[in-house]
Design a protein around this motif. Sequence first.
Motif, PDB file in Angstrom:
ATOM      1  N   GLU A  37       0.936  -1.313  -0.050  1.00  0.00           N
ATOM      2  CA  GLU A  37      -0.134  -0.016   0.047  1.00  0.00           C
ATOM      3  C   GLU A  37       0.928   1.410   0.016  1.00  0.00           C
ATOM      4  O   GLU A  37       0.555   2.485  -0.570  1.00  0.00           O
ATOM      5  CB  GLU A  37      -0.929   0.029   1.098  1.00  0.00           C
ATOM      6  CG  GLU A  37      -2.283  -0.832   1.021  1.00  0.00           C
ATOM      7  CD  GLU A  37      -2.984  -0.543   0.062  1.00  0.00           C
ATOM      8  OE1 GLU A  37      -3.484   0.789   0.041  1.00  0.00           O
ATOM      9  OE2 GLU A  37      -3.409  -1.266  -0.930  1.00  0.00           O
TER      10      GLU A  37
ATOM     11  N   LYS B  73       0.410   4.307  -2.543  1.00  0.00           N
ATOM     12  CA  LYS B  73       0.437   5.778  -2.122  1.00  0.00           C
ATOM     13  C   LYS B  73       1.531   6.604  -2.914  1.00  0.00           C
ATOM     14  O   LYS B  73       1.414   7.716  -3.214  1.00  0.00           O
ATOM     15  CB  LYS B  73       0.606   5.955  -0.675  1.00  0.00           C
ATOM     16  CG  LYS B  73      -1.009   5.635   0.055  1.00  0.00           C
ATOM     17  CD  LYS B  73      -0.890   5.506   1.445  1.00  0.00           C
ATOM     18  CE  LYS B  73      -1.920   4.668   1.850  1.00  0.00           C
ATOM     19  NZ  LYS B  73      -2.003   3.716   2.976  1.00  0.00           N
TER      20      LYS B  73
ATOM     21  N   ASN C 237      -6.693  -1.155  -6.191  1.00  0.00           N
ATOM     22  CA  ASN C 237      -6.613   0.515  -6.264  1.00  0.00           C
ATOM     23  C   ASN C 237      -7.049   1.033  -7.590  1.00  0.00           C
ATOM     24  O   ASN C 237      -7.728   2.266  -7.429  1.00  0.00           O
ATOM     25  CB  ASN C 237      -4.972   0.825  -5.676  1.00  0.00           C
ATOM     26  CG  ASN C 237      -4.827   0.860  -4.295  1.00  0.00           C
ATOM     27  OD1 ASN C 237      -5.459   1.674  -3.366  1.00  0.00           O
ATOM     28  ND2 ASN C 237      -4.326  -0.259  -3.939  1.00  0.00           N
TER      29      ASN C 237
ATOM     30  N   ASN D 146     -11.816  12.356   6.008  1.00  0.00           N
ATOM     31  CA  ASN D 146     -11.606  10.989   5.376  1.00  0.00           C
ATOM     32  C   ASN D 146     -12.281   9.978   6.568  1.00  0.00           C
ATOM     33  O   ASN D 146     -12.655   8.916   5.838  1.00  0.00           O
ATOM     34  CB  ASN D 146     -10.058  11.020   5.354  1.00  0.00           C
ATOM     35  CG  ASN D 146      -9.701  11.662   4.248  1.00  0.00           C
ATOM     36  OD1 ASN D 146     -10.217  11.504   3.029  1.00  0.00           O
ATOM     37  ND2 ASN D 146      -8.800  12.333   4.171  1.00  0.00           N
TER      38      ASN D 146
ATOM     39  N   SER E  80      -3.625   0.535   6.665  1.00  0.00           N
ATOM     40  CA  SER E  80      -3.117   1.440   5.978  1.00  0.00           C
ATOM     41  C   SER E  80      -2.012   0.878   5.068  1.00  0.00           C
ATOM     42  O   SER E  80      -1.794   1.380   3.902  1.00  0.00           O
ATOM     43  CB  SER E  80      -2.772   2.855   6.490  1.00  0.00           C
ATOM     44  OG  SER E  80      -1.890   2.586   7.654  1.00  0.00           O
TER      45      SER E  80
ATOM     46  N   GLU F 283      -8.274   2.162   3.741  1.00  0.00           N
ATOM     47  CA  GLU F 283      -7.756   3.468   4.018  1.00  0.00           C
ATOM     48  C   GLU F 283      -9.052   4.013   4.787  1.00  0.00           C
ATOM     49  O   GLU F 283      -8.882   4.622   6.135  1.00  0.00           O
ATOM     50  CB  GLU F 283      -7.614   4.318   2.744  1.00  0.00           C
ATOM     51  CG  GLU F 283      -7.055   5.575   3.163  1.00  0.00           C
ATOM     52  CD  GLU F 283      -5.636   5.933   2.225  1.00  0.00           C
ATOM     53  OE1 GLU F 283      -5.883   6.375   1.307  1.00  0.00           O
ATOM     54  OE2 GLU F 283      -4.593   5.110   2.377  1.00  0.00           O
TER      55      GLU F 283
ATOM     56  N   TYR G 236      -8.563   5.544   8.665  1.00  0.00           N
ATOM     57  CA  TYR G 236      -8.811   7.000   8.993  1.00  0.00           C
ATOM     58  C   TYR G 236      -9.998   7.137  10.210  1.00  0.00           C
ATOM     59  O   TYR G 236      -9.773   7.777  11.141  1.00  0.00           O
ATOM     60  CB  TYR G 236      -9.503   7.707   8.043  1.00  0.00           C
ATOM     61  CG  TYR G 236      -8.488   8.563   6.744  1.00  0.00           C
ATOM     62  CD1 TYR G 236      -7.648   9.539   7.553  1.00  0.00           C
ATOM     63  CD2 TYR G 236      -8.284   8.315   5.807  1.00  0.00           C
ATOM     64  CE1 TYR G 236      -6.597  10.163   6.762  1.00  0.00           C
ATOM     65  CE2 TYR G 236      -7.331   8.710   4.828  1.00  0.00           C
ATOM     66  CZ  TYR G 236      -6.605  10.027   5.470  1.00  0.00           C
ATOM     67  OH  TYR G 236      -5.650  10.254   4.532  1.00  0.00           O
TER      68      TYR G 236
END
Lengths: 291, 284
Positions: A197, A201, A221, B40, B243, B250, B254
């Motif tokens: 990940e 990112k 993603n 978020n 994460s 994600e 958050y």
Amino acid sequence: MHQNSFTIISSLNKTILLTLISFILLTTGCEQQKTTPVAGGVAQLSGKLNITGSSTIAPLAAELAAIFESKNPQLRINVQTGGSSRGLADIRQGVSDIGMVSRKLKTEENDIQAHLLANDGISIIVHKDNPITSLTEEQIKSIYLGKIKNWKSLNGVDKKITVINKAEGRSTLEVFLHFFKLKNVNIKPDVIIGDNEQGVKLVSRNRYAIAYVSIGTAEYNIKSGTTIKALPLDGVEATTEKLASGEFPLSRELNFVTKNKPSPLAQAFLDYSRSNEARKTIEEFGFVPIK
Amino acid sequence: MNALPTNNNLADTLLKIASWASGIFIVLFFGYLLFDITVNGFSRIDFSFFYESPVNAGRQGGIAPMLISTLLILILCLCISLPIGIASAIYLAEYTNEKQWFSRFIRRCLNIISGVPSIVMGLFGYAFFVIALKLGFSLLSGALTLAAMVLPLLIRSIEDSLRAIPQSYRLNAHALGLSQWRMIFQILLPMASQGILLAVILSIGRAMAETAALLYTSGYVMRTPDSIMDSGRSLSVHIFDLSMNVPGGEPSAYASALTLIVLLLIINTITAYISRIIKNRSIK
């Protein structure tokens, strides 16, 4: 003043004492619950199973374990992460029952038994806005060796390439090096990362970066709109579909490993992880279950 | 400050601007962090988020087991570190002077411990508590490792607040024939209670934010722990895993981060409140 401070101390003491007592009650209360037998039609498994290793497999294994536990309420499966090397070390030392290793076992690792769980591909990713649509094996090699430093020489924009490499001990790195016949000491990375990940990112925020991550991660993603794209390799698209059909060349095994013949408990979990029911879970994580 | 006559020269103005700018920078930084996490994370939070177990590696479901593990680790860590911390601080402040070799040695050790990276602490905890003491991956191993990490902070700030008490109090206590025990427990510790609580707040913050040290000691298991000998995932480890290892994790990461910050704020407020009560009482 003495009187007052004395009452403060004793009330503080009381609070601490109360906390401790309630805490002990809480823990012993739960302990009792544990010993109450659960009525069930089918013979249920009980005991404890420790699984440690690869951080790529860990979330999947934890999910499989949670489902398997719900079928066998007396069973406790503890999944711990830390990398493939740790998974191997732990089963050699007898700290865990099953290890997780996200690559094929080497020939010298013949003291270990592998139980193939799924396949995972590695795809090369760049930012979505990067005009490059494909790279040859030779070009990828040159980028990682620092021979090509600018996208311009690949008919891209006149910008320096940000090369993202994986950290030592990650099996993605080993598989990547093995496939491109590279040595890690010769690679000239700008950034070194740990997890998949993290690579996604970085690339999604840097138009001129290149990285390699698990196909499942990349595909997930891309579907959810992250600004990356996966480059085809040898003309084969980097998708889980092409991986399942065996066409995509850059792939790796996701293995559960045991030191000797697995214990009946471990075997039961291994069997479950290869069942039809588990296939769905594996696919949800972007991996390709074995046939 | 206004009452003081000021010489308005360039250096003064620059200093003023610099310090204001730094202050504003810190507020903006924290504001941005909070804003980003709230924007978020908030949509992912509903009431069930706090009492449900995670589903699908945490992408769906709640964080109840992580909340329980985090709080248990925190309570355990304080139960272990606070008595040791207070006792060591009393030793350093009341029984030795700063120049004595043993107290200097202790301070040197504490400085080194506080500089150890948390991942090294985690590996130490893994090798010592998990493997050598055979505590296994458990909340207890995690709490012990965390206790070792917060001890330097705890001891040094409690010692400082004990030293800040004027010497005349000690002299008076001795003159009145109070025993050392009564002097420490009935005069010095209540007077230092504010400093002790501040140290506790800082330790809680450090403990709740810790990830690397807990990954290898209290572990990664998402189940609600049955006892303190069970492995349990703390909120910080959960955020890290969501994460870093879970595609699509994600939003939940958050949301968990927002929960962690709110939890910290709540704990800090409660501790500050307790500290005010104690202060009001001891002033009487």
